[in-house]
Design an enzyme around this catalytic site. Structure first.
Site, PDB file in Angstrom:
ATOM      1  N   LYS A   1      -8.397 -47.172  33.472  1.00 54.26           N
ATOM      2  CA  LYS A   1      -9.207 -47.198  34.697  1.00 54.26           C
ATOM      3  C   LYS A   1     -10.679 -47.288  34.311  1.00 54.26           C
ATOM      4  O   LYS A   1     -11.105 -46.620  33.360  1.00 54.26           O
ATOM      5  CB  LYS A   1      -8.908 -45.927  35.505  1.00 54.26           C
ATOM      6  CG  LYS A   1      -9.579 -45.848  36.864  1.00 54.26           C
ATOM      7  CD  LYS A   1      -9.098 -44.602  37.623  1.00 54.26           C
ATOM      8  CE  LYS A   1      -9.726 -44.467  38.993  1.00 54.26           C
ATOM      9  NZ  LYS A   1      -9.198 -43.307  39.745  1.00 54.26           N
TER      10      LYS A   1
ATOM     11  N   SER B   1      -7.413 -44.294  44.328  1.00 58.34           N
ATOM     12  CA  SER B   1      -8.422 -45.190  43.810  1.00 58.34           C
ATOM     13  C   SER B   1      -8.010 -45.910  42.526  1.00 58.34           C
ATOM     14  O   SER B   1      -8.602 -46.917  42.180  1.00 58.34           O
ATOM     15  CB  SER B   1      -9.707 -44.409  43.535  1.00 58.34           C
ATOM     16  OG  SER B   1      -9.478 -43.422  42.541  1.00 58.34           O
TER      17      SER B   1
ATOM     18  N   SER C   1      -5.319 -39.933  43.632  1.00 60.38           N
ATOM     19  CA  SER C   1      -5.545 -41.301  43.153  1.00 60.38           C
ATOM     20  C   SER C   1      -4.638 -41.798  42.042  1.00 60.38           C
ATOM     21  O   SER C   1      -4.728 -42.966  41.664  1.00 60.38           O
ATOM     22  CB  SER C   1      -6.996 -41.464  42.720  1.00 60.38           C
ATOM     23  OG  SER C   1      -7.800 -41.626  43.852  1.00 60.38           O
TER      24      SER C   1
HETATM   25  N1  GLN Z   1      -8.600 -40.896  48.351  1.00 64.08           N
HETATM   26  C1  GLN Z   1      -9.250 -39.680  47.970  1.00 64.08           C
HETATM   27  C2  GLN Z   1     -10.735 -39.847  48.091  1.00 64.08           C
HETATM   28  O1  GLN Z   1     -11.173 -40.885  48.499  1.00 64.08           O
HETATM   29  C3  GLN Z   1      -8.857 -39.299  46.582  1.00 64.08           C
HETATM   30  C4  GLN Z   1      -9.532 -40.100  45.542  1.00 64.08           C
HETATM   31  C5  GLN Z   1      -9.157 -39.731  44.145  1.00 64.08           C
HETATM   32  O2  GLN Z   1      -8.186 -39.022  43.899  1.00 64.08           O
HETATM   33  N2  GLN Z   1      -9.971 -40.171  43.224  1.00 64.08           N
HETATM   34  O3  GLN Z   1     -11.486 -38.953  47.817  1.00 64.08           O
END
Ligand code: GLN
Length: 474
Positions: A75, A150, A174
Site C-alpha cells: 500500500k 482504503s 481498511s
Molecule cells: N473508512 C474508514 C475511514 O475512512 C476507515 C479507513 C481505514 O481503515 N484506513 O476512516
C-alpha cells in the site's frame, strides 16, 4: 495464480525461480493495470534486481526465506527507501522516503520481492479508493464496482492475480472491508503486533498493518513474517512474532463463538444469511454458538469519527510545504503553507482535518473528543466481557457487497456507514479477520468477520480456515 506458499516452495526447491515468478507478476500487471489502476508505481528495476539476487543466493545453497521469490504489493502509505510514496495525495507527489518501514525490511529479509506501490484513498481516508488523487481503483471482479478501501489497490492486486499477497493498513476497516468486497482473506492484527515504523500515520492509536491473501494459509504466513517486536515503534508489543502457520489447521472443536447481533443487524439479507451459514459451519466443526448482544458497539462509529479525525488533524500538520513533497509558493510562510495545503489535500482529507480540529478545540474538547474516549473505554470493556464468555465473536464485515462507483461518494455518511461493523475492533485494539463466505447480489463475494481478544490471531486463522473449507475453497 499460485499461492505464496507454493511460489516460495517452488523457488526454494528450484522448480521455479524468483525471476520467473516476478515476470509472471509483471506481465499480469502490464495486462490489467491501465484498466484497473491498481499500482501507482511499479519498481521493475528494483524488483528484478531483488529477484535475481534471490536466485543467485539459492544457487549457492543459501536459505532464501519463507517468502522466497514471492512478489508482493505494498500500500502506498508504506515507506520503501528511494521509492515514490504518495499516500495517494498530491501533497506527497515526488517524495521519496529516505528509509524503509520495518515491515518492508522484514519482507525483503524473508525473500519477498516488493513489486510496487498500490492505490488507496488519500491518507487512507475512505472506503472505496474513490478519494485517491490519482483516480479510483476498479474491482477486478466487476470493474463497474469499487474494490473497497482504503487499501483498495492492495486488495485489487491480489484479486486480479497481479500478486498472491499484499500489505494494507486498517484504521477502521481498511483491510477487512476491501478483503470482503474483493473475495479475499484480510486481517487487522492486535494493535502493536506489527510495527508501524514507516507507515505514514493517519490515526496513530488505531492504525495497524496487516495481510491480504487468497487463502488463510498465505495470510497467516505473511503476518508471521511481518509481526513481532520492533524497538523503532514505541507502541510495539514486547513479544516476538507468534507462530501462526503451524496452527492454521487446529480446528475449532470445543470452542465457543458468540454471534453478535450488533455486528450483522441492518446488513443486506444475503450478508445476514452468510453470517448465519458461517455460524452453522462452525457449529458443525464442533463449536458452541452463543447469540450475544453488545449494545456498546452501536456507539463505535460516532466515537471513531471524532478520534480518527482528531488524530489525523494533528498527524497531517506536518505537511507544511517545508519538509515533504509539494510546495506552492506564497507571499510569506503562512501564505505558502495555506496555498500548499489548499492545493495538496483533497476534499475528504480537508473534511477530516476540520472535523478533528473542531473536536479538539477549547470549549469542545470535553464534549466531543473526551466523550469519544469514554466510548472507547466502554468498547474495550464490553469486548473484554464478551471474551470472558466466548473464545471468538462472529459477525459481518460489511453491510453489503461491492458497490458501484459514485453510489456513496457524494454522501460521506453513507460511505462512513460501510465500516460500522469493522470499526469497534480498531477502537478496542483487538484483532479481527474477514474471510469470504457465500455470495450475494450478482454472485459477488461476501466476507464474514471473526473477532478475538488481544493476540488471538492463531485462533482467528484456525476459525477462518474452518470457514474456508466449509465454503468449498480449501
Ligand atoms: N473508512 C474508514 C475511514 O475512512 C476507515 C479507513 C481505514 O481503515 N484506513 O476512516
Amino acid at each position: 495464480m499460485k499461492s505464496a506458499q507454493t511460489i516460495a516452495n517452488d523457488v526454494r526447491d528450484g522448480s521455479s525461480s524468483a525471476v520467473a515468478e516476478l515476470q509472471r507478476s509483471l506481465a499480469r500487471i502490464a495486462e490489467r493495470n491501465d484498466e484497473l489502476n491498481v499500482f501507482l508505481y511499479v519498481d521493475v528495476e528494483g524488483a528484478t534486481a531483488a529477484a535475481s539476487a534471490i536466485d543467485e543466493r539459492r544457487s549457492r545453497g543459501e536459505d532464501v526465506g519463507p517468502l522466497a521469490g514471492v512478489p508482493i504489493a505494498l500500500k502506498d502509505n508504506l515507506c520503501q527507501i528511494g521509492i515514490p510514496t504518495t499516500c495517494s495525495s498530491k501533497i506527497l507527489e515526488g517524495w521519496r522516503p529516505p528509509y524503509s518501514a520495518t515491515i518492508v525490511d522484514r519482507l525483503i529479509a524473508a525473500g519477498a520481492v516488493p513489486v510496487g506501490k498500490t492505490n488507496l484513498d488519500e491518507f487512507a481516508m475512505g472506503s472505496s479508493t474513490e478519494n485517491s488523487a490519482f483516480g479510483p481503483t476498479r474491482n477486478p471482479l466487476d470493474p463497474s464496482r469499487v474494490p473497497g478501501g482504503s487499501s483498495g489497490g492492495s486488495a485489487a492486486a491480489v484479486a486480479a492475480d497481479m500478486t498472491s499477497i499484499s500489505i494494507g493498513s486498517d484504521t477502521g476497516g481498511s483491510i477487512r472491508q476491501p478483503a470482503a468486497l474483493c473475495g479475499l482473506v484480510g486481517m487487522k492484527p492486535t494493535y502493536g503486533l506489527v510495527s508501524r515504523y514507516g507507515l505514514i500515520a493517519f490515526s496513530s492509536s488505531l492504525d495497524q498493518i496487516g495481510p491480504f491473501a487468497k487463502t488463510v494459509g498465505d495470510a497467516a504466513l505473511l503476518l508471521e513474517v511481518i509481526a513481532g517486536h520492533d524497538p523503532l515503534d514505541a507502541t510495539s508489543l514486547p513479544e516476538p512474532a507468534p507462530s501462526l502457520v503451524a496452527h492454521v489447521n487446529d480446528g475449532m472443536a470445543g470452542k465457543r463463538v458468540g454471534l453478535v447481533r450488533e455486528l450483522y443487524e441492518g446488513a443486506d439479507e444475503s450478508v445476514v444469511a452468510s453470517v448465519r451459514a458461517a455460524a452453522e459451519a462452525l457449529r458443525e466443526a464442533g463449536c458452541e454458538i452463543v447469540e450475544l448482544s453488545i449494545p456498546e458497539l452501536r456507539l463505535g462509529l460516532s466515537a471513531y469519527y471524532l478520534i480518527a479525525p482528531a488524530e489525523a488533524s494533528s498527524n497531517l500538520a506536518r505537511y507544511d510545504g517545508v519538509r515533504f513533497g509539494r510546495r506552492v509558493d506564497g507571499e510569506d510562510v503562512t501564505a505558502m503553507m495555506e496555498a500548499t495545503r489548499t492545493a495538496g489535500f483533497g476534499a475528504e482529507v480537508k473534511r477530516r482535518i476540520m472535523l478533528g480540529t473542531y473536536a479538539l478545540s477549547a470549549g469542545y474538547y470535553d464534549a466531543y473528543y473526551g466523550q469519544a474516549l469514554k466510548v472507547r473505554t466502554l468498547t474495550i470493556q464490553a469486548f473484554a466481557r464478551a471474551y470472558a464468555q466466548v473464545d471468538l465473536l462472529l459477525g459481518a464485515t460489511t453491510p453489503g457487497v461491492a458497490f458501484k462507483f459514485g453510489e456513496k461518494s457524494n454522501d460521506p455518511m453513507a460511505m462512513y456507514l460501510n465500516d460500522v461493523f469493522t470499526i469497534p475492533t480498531n477502537l478496542a485494539g483487538d484483532p479481527a479477520v474477514s474471510v469470504p463466505f457465500g455470495r450475494g447480489e450478482e454472485n459477488l463475494p461476501i466476507g464474514v468477520q471473526l473477532l478475538g481478544p488481544p493476540r488471538s490471531e492463531a485462533q482467528l486463522f484456525a476459525a477462518a480456515r474452518v470457514l474456508e473449507i466449509a465454503d468449498g475453497r480449501a
